[in-house]
Design a protein around this motif. Structure first.
Motif, short mmCIF file in Angstrom:
data_model
loop_
_atom_site.label_atom_id
_atom_site.label_comp_id
_atom_site.label_asym_id
_atom_site.label_seq_id
_atom_site.Cartn_x
_atom_site.Cartn_y
_atom_site.Cartn_z
N UNK A 30 -2.10 8.33 -1.35
CA UNK A 30 -1.26 7.58 -0.41
C UNK A 30 -0.08 6.93 -1.15
N UNK A 31 -0.31 6.49 -2.39
CA UNK A 31 0.79 5.90 -3.15
C UNK A 31 1.83 6.98 -3.49
N UNK A 32 1.35 8.15 -3.89
CA UNK A 32 2.29 9.24 -4.19
C UNK A 32 3.07 9.63 -2.94
N UNK A 33 2.39 9.65 -1.80
CA UNK A 33 3.08 10.01 -0.54
C UNK A 33 4.11 8.94 -0.18
N UNK A 34 3.78 7.68 -0.43
CA UNK A 34 4.74 6.60 -0.13
C UNK A 34 5.97 6.72 -1.04
N UNK A 85 16.28 1.75 -3.96
CA UNK A 85 15.32 0.84 -3.34
C UNK A 85 13.99 0.93 -4.07
N UNK A 86 13.31 -0.19 -4.16
CA UNK A 86 12.00 -0.25 -4.80
C UNK A 86 10.91 -0.41 -3.75
N UNK A 87 9.72 -0.05 -4.17
CA UNK A 87 8.55 -0.14 -3.31
C UNK A 87 7.80 -1.43 -3.61
N UNK A 88 7.65 -2.27 -2.59
CA UNK A 88 6.79 -3.44 -2.71
C UNK A 88 5.48 -3.09 -2.01
N UNK A 145 2.29 1.11 -10.09
CA UNK A 145 2.90 0.15 -9.16
C UNK A 145 2.91 -1.24 -9.82
N UNK A 146 4.04 -1.93 -9.77
CA UNK A 146 4.14 -3.22 -10.46
C UNK A 146 4.40 -4.39 -9.52
N UNK A 154 0.87 2.19 4.72
CA UNK A 154 1.14 3.53 4.15
C UNK A 154 0.50 3.69 2.77
N UNK A 155 0.31 2.59 2.06
CA UNK A 155 -0.25 2.66 0.70
C UNK A 155 -1.75 2.38 0.71
#
Ligand SMILES: *Cc1c(COP(=O)(O)O)cnc(C)c1O
Length: 235
Positions: free
Chosen positions: A9-13, A31-34, A53-54, A226-227
């Motif tokens: 799911x993280x890879x898909x996001x 853009x970054x993913x929060x 993911x950070x 989504x994650x």
């Protein structure tokens, strides 16, 4: 999503964000993913962290502090507070987060400024704007935004980075874009008004409307479902 595999799911996001940036003609690092981890266990955050993911977003102060304590060995990690913030919780937030996205009144800003431990450096702030004009209780109005921004900009332990919004749910890309465009325009106007401020952040876009937000210039998209999968009741 009972059989959620976080790595997938993280890879898909990540792919979804990359595709959205590409479709918008924006750079891949635009853009970054929060990762919004509210109601999810610390073990899932740890797993996401090991997948690279950070930045993580939390909504409930006590829940966040408990998870932060459990995850104190993860370094670097960047905690964002994105939920409604009451006066009696500002000290915990000022001491345990790098960012707050939900500042919508001066009293809260002043308390965060006064309570921010100097050793941590300035707290990064997004002002939450009530962009859909719904009966929503949180967020400063567009009319009151400039005065609040000027007040926050004057507080030395806060660093005004940009704006955040949670628009009313809408169907379809075009309808979803309208409030995001309004937030982008509000940020552009603030940049002219406060030339010294590092106003580089548009915190907008969630699982249901990421593409519309990216088309309108989101720099930080807040993805939970989504994650990490669906959240059970609670909200
Ligand atoms: C819960 C939450 C999100 C994530 O929402 P999803 O629809 O699960 O992606 C983003 N922003 C805020 C402020 C939230 O409270």
């Amino acid at each position: 999503m009972t059989d959620l595999v976080l790595s997938e799911s993280l890879a898909a996001a990540r792919t979804r964000l990359a595709d959205a940036l590409n479709a918008a003609g924006r750079p891949a690092d635009g853009a970054r993913l929060l990762a919004v981890s509210k109601t999810k266990p610390a073990a899932m955050i740890r797993e996401a962290w090991h997948l690279g993911q950070r930045e993580f977003g939390e909504n409930y102060v006590q829940e966040a502090l408990d998870k932060q304590a459990e995850l104190a060995d993860l370094d670097p990690i960047v905690w964002h507070f994105i939920g409604p913030l009451q006066s009696n919780k500002t000290r915990d937030v000022a001491g345990h987060f790098a960012w707050v996205h939900s500042v919508d009144r001066e009293k809260i800003a002043r308390r965060l400024n006064d309570q921010r431990p100097a050793a941590l450096g300035p707290l990064d702030i997004c002002l939450q704007v009530n962009i859909s004009d719904e009966a929503s209780k949180s967020g400063v109005s567009l009319e009151a935004l400039p005065a609040l921004a000027e007040a926050v900009q004057a507080l030395p332990q806060l660093r005004l980075r940009g704006l955040m919004a949670i628009p009313a749910p809408a169907e379809g890309l075009e309808d979803q874009r309208v409030p995001f465009a309004r937030l982008r325009e509000a940020l552009e106007a603030l940049r002219e008004r406060l030339p010294g401020a590092p106003l580089d952040t548009l915190s907008m876009g969630m699982t249901a409307d990421l593409e519309a937000a990216v088309l309108e210039g989101a720099t930080l998209v807040r993805l939970g479902t989504a994650i990490f999968g669906e959240r059970s009741v609670r909200e």
